[in-house]
Each structure stands twice: as structure tokens, then as C-alpha cells.
Design a protein around this motif. Structure first.
Motif, PDB file in Angstrom:
ATOM      1  N   ILE A   1      32.895  23.176  64.073  1.00  0.00           N
ATOM      2  CA  ILE A   1      34.327  23.387  64.223  1.00  0.00           C
ATOM      3  C   ILE A   1      34.756  23.236  65.687  1.00  0.00           C
ATOM      4  N   ASP A   2      33.781  23.334  66.592  1.00  0.00           N
ATOM      5  CA  ASP A   2      34.086  23.127  68.021  1.00  0.00           C
ATOM      6  C   ASP A   2      34.487  21.680  68.310  1.00  0.00           C
ATOM      7  N   LYS A   3      34.202  20.785  67.370  1.00  0.00           N
ATOM      8  CA  LYS A   3      34.484  19.357  67.576  1.00  0.00           C
ATOM      9  C   LYS A   3      35.915  18.969  67.254  1.00  0.00           C
TER      10      LYS A   3
ATOM     11  N   SER B   1      19.583  23.045  60.599  1.00  0.00           N
ATOM     12  CA  SER B   1      18.589  23.622  61.518  1.00  0.00           C
ATOM     13  C   SER B   1      19.275  24.459  62.595  1.00  0.00           C
ATOM     14  N   SER B   2      20.377  23.960  63.118  1.00  0.00           N
ATOM     15  CA  SER B   2      21.106  24.688  64.167  1.00  0.00           C
ATOM     16  C   SER B   2      21.655  26.009  63.628  1.00  0.00           C
ATOM     17  N   VAL B   3      22.150  25.990  62.398  1.00  0.00           N
ATOM     18  CA  VAL B   3      22.666  27.221  61.791  1.00  0.00           C
ATOM     19  C   VAL B   3      21.523  28.223  61.592  1.00  0.00           C
TER      20      VAL B   3
ATOM     21  N   SER C   1      21.802  15.950  55.692  1.00  0.00           N
ATOM     22  CA  SER C   1      21.116  15.756  56.943  1.00  0.00           C
ATOM     23  C   SER C   1      22.152  15.562  58.054  1.00  0.00           C
ATOM     24  N   ASN C   2      21.919  16.234  59.175  1.00  0.00           N
ATOM     25  CA  ASN C   2      22.814  16.155  60.342  1.00  0.00           C
ATOM     26  C   ASN C   2      24.057  17.050  60.253  1.00  0.00           C
ATOM     27  N   ALA C   3      24.222  17.775  59.167  1.00  0.00           N
ATOM     28  CA  ALA C   3      25.368  18.688  59.076  1.00  0.00           C
ATOM     29  C   ALA C   3      25.176  19.888  60.004  1.00  0.00           C
TER      30      ALA C   3
HETATM   31  N1  LIG Z   1      29.096  20.294  68.482  1.00  0.00           N
HETATM   32  C1  LIG Z   1      28.271  20.796  67.568  1.00  0.00           C
HETATM   33  N2  LIG Z   1      27.114  20.163  67.299  1.00  0.00           N
HETATM   34  C2  LIG Z   1      26.301  20.682  66.349  1.00  0.00           C
HETATM   35  C3  LIG Z   1      26.621  21.862  65.626  1.00  0.00           C
HETATM   36  N3  LIG Z   1      25.635  22.108  64.748  1.00  0.00           N
HETATM   37  C4  LIG Z   1      24.720  21.120  64.919  1.00  0.00           C
HETATM   38  N4  LIG Z   1      25.115  20.266  65.877  1.00  0.00           N
HETATM   39  C5  LIG Z   1      24.426  19.031  66.328  1.00  0.00           C
HETATM   40  O1  LIG Z   1      24.338  18.139  65.228  1.00  0.00           O
HETATM   41  C6  LIG Z   1      23.089  17.452  65.226  1.00  0.00           C
HETATM   42  C7  LIG Z   1      22.329  17.744  63.917  1.00  0.00           C
HETATM   43  O2  LIG Z   1      22.003  19.119  63.893  1.00  0.00           O
HETATM   44  P1  LIG Z   1      20.740  19.664  63.083  1.00  0.00           P
HETATM   45  O3  LIG Z   1      20.785  21.150  63.188  1.00  0.00           O
HETATM   46  O4  LIG Z   1      19.495  18.975  63.489  1.00  0.00           O
HETATM   47  O5  LIG Z   1      21.173  19.182  61.610  1.00  0.00           O
HETATM   48  P2  LIG Z   1      20.330  19.149  60.256  1.00  0.00           P
HETATM   49  O6  LIG Z   1      19.869  17.736  60.093  1.00  0.00           O
HETATM   50  O7  LIG Z   1      21.336  19.510  59.204  1.00  0.00           O
HETATM   51  O8  LIG Z   1      19.222  20.144  60.354  1.00  0.00           O
HETATM   52  C8  LIG Z   1      22.351  17.945  66.462  1.00  0.00           C
HETATM   53  O9  LIG Z   1      22.576  17.030  67.489  1.00  0.00           O
HETATM   54  C9  LIG Z   1      23.002  19.299  66.756  1.00  0.00           C
HETATM   55  O10 LIG Z   1      22.921  19.648  68.113  1.00  0.00           O
HETATM   56  C10 LIG Z   1      27.871  22.509  65.939  1.00  0.00           C
HETATM   57  O11 LIG Z   1      28.269  23.525  65.363  1.00  0.00           O
HETATM   58  N5  LIG Z   1      28.628  21.930  66.904  1.00  0.00           N
END
Ligand SMILES: Nc1nc2c(ncn2[C@@H]2O[C@H](COP(=O)(O)OP(=O)(O)O)[C@@H](O)[C@H]2O)c(=O)[nH]1
Ligand SMILES: [Mg+2]
Length: 199
Positions: free
Chosen positions: A146-148, A39-41, A34-36
Motif C-alpha cells: 500500500i506504500d506504493k 515472504s515479506s509479510v 508469487s511476488n505479492a
Molecule cells: N514497496 C513494497 N514492496 C514490497 C512489499 N512487500 C513486498 N515487497 C517487495 O516485493 C518483492 C516480492 O516480495 P516477496 O516477499 O519476495 O514476495 P513473495 O514472492 O510473495 O514471497 C520484493 O522485492 C519485496 O521487497 C510492500 O509492502 N511494499
């Protein structure tokens, strides 16, 4: 024109693997703590914000969400893991569902394992790799966000994780990724195209 992944649409959510569609064709599963950034990917890959929204719907986060690309190809969103406050029963349920999905699903071609590049290879990541190893199932690791970190830190992380997982002899690939700025998307599409047989 839409690419193959923009065609993804929600099919169903399954609480148990018996509720999944017939075990035919090709499935690729996305999984991660969770939070990795799973969803964003998924949003990036499908260029469809609605997709991850579906997976985020309360009650669905612990389910296996199935998206259809076409008659023969599905994208699977496995439940996330590693929430701090999840009760033990829910953790065990996650383990059972994911374990049986990985071990029994014939159409499962490979897993995309998403990790925050700043915290790679946590306990459940390693456990997941071992489930896949037992079945000889290929895993592609995304070191996300990786942008972090700096370029040199990214290169060092890639090297370190490669070394850590390389020793197992498991069919494994890995890459750097950013769901924020699209870094690594071409490499990921190439891998998915190959696994889905589009290439
Ligand atoms: N800087 C940055 N933030 C990201 C990236 N991918 C996800 N996030 C952030 O990390 C948090 C968790 O992302 P989410 O997609 O909800 O994670 P999930 O819990 O694995 O589905 C959110 O605030 C996203 O905006 C990324 O590649 N770079
Ligand atoms: Mg999510």
C-alpha cells in the motif's frame, strides 16, 4: 519479551499433505501470487528474517512449509502461484496440493490471502477464494504494498475489492497492508490473535 509470532520456528516442508504433522490444533495458512509479498509479510509477522529465508530455499518454494508457534498452533506457508513460466504439470500439482489442503485439513482455521494492491483478484486468487468458499473457510485478504500507491487510490482499491468479493456471501475480511512500513500490522495481529485463540 517475544510476541506469540516471534516464537515461530521451522518444523518441516511437505510435498504432499500426507507429510504434514498430525491434524490437530490450529493452523493459519498464508498464500498468494508469487511476488505479492508473502515472504515479506511472514517476516513482518514473525519479526524473523530466517523464516521466509527457509521458504525461499530452492526446492522448497513449491512445498508447504510448516512453522510451529507452540504445541497447538502452526503457521503454514503455502506455495506461491502465478509464475509466468511454470510448466503446466507444476501448476496442476499446485492446484491439487492446495485444493486438498484447503478442503481436507481440519486444523485449518483460515487463510491469509496476500495480493499486490495494484493487481488484486487475479485468476488464481479468485480460484483460491472459491476453494475456501466451498468449505466455508474464512479468508482475510491483505492488500499489500500500500506504500506504493496514494491514500485515495488505496481507499478506492479497498472499496472496489470489497464490492467484488462481498457479493459472494463468503466469510471474508480485508485490509490494507505494507510489509515495507508496517502499515496494518496491528490489525493483522488482532485477526491472527482471534483465529489462534490468543485474544
Ligand atoms: N514497496 C513494497 N514492496 C514490497 C512489499 N512487500 C513486498 N515487497 C517487495 O516485493 C518483492 C516480492 O516480495 P516477496 O516477499 O519476495 O514476495 P513473495 O514472492 O510473495 O514471497 C520484493 O522485492 C519485496 O521487497 C510492500 O509492502 N511494499
Ligand atoms: Mg516468497
Amino acid at each position: 519479551m517475544k510476541n506469540n509470532y516471534q516464537k515461530a520456528h521451522f518444523l518441516l516442508s511437505a510435498a504432499d499433505i500426507v507429510q504434514l504433522p498430525p491434524d490437530q490444533g490450529i493452523e493459519i495458512a498464508f498464500v498468494g501470487r508469487s511476488n505479492a509479498g508473502k515472504s515479506s509479510v511472514l517476516n513482518r509477522v514473525t519479526q524473523n528474517k530466517g523464516l521466509a529465508r527457509v521458504s525461499k530455499t530452492p526446492g522448497r518454494t513449491q512445498l508447504v512449509n510448516v512453522f510451529t508457534l507452540d504445541d497447538d498452533r502452526r503457521l503454514i506457508d503455502l506455495p506461491g502461484y502465478g509464475y509466468a513460466k511454470v510448466p503446466l504439470a507444476a501448476k496442476l500439482k499446485w492446484q491439487r496440493t492446495v485444493d486438498s489442503y484447503i478442503c481436507e485439513r481440519e486444523s485449518l482455521k483460515g487463510l491469509i490471502l496476500i495480493m499486490d494492491c495494484r493487481h488484486p483478484l487475479r485468476e488464481l486468487d479468485v480460484q483460491l477464494l472459491s476453494f475456501c468458499h466451498q468449505r466455508g473457510l474464512p479468508v482475510h485478504i491483505l492488500l499489500n504494498k500500500i506504500d506504493k500507491i496514494s491514500k485515495s487510490a488505496a481507499a478506492a482499491t479497498l472499496r472496489r475489492v470489497k464490492e467484488a468479493v462481498g457479493a459472494s456471501g463468503q466469510p471474508l475480511t480485508l485490509q490494507l497492508f505494507s510489509a515495507l512500513n508496517n502499515m496494518g500490522i496491528k490489525e493483522l495481529y488482532a485477526l491472527l490473535d482471534q483465529w489462534y485463540g490468543y485474544a
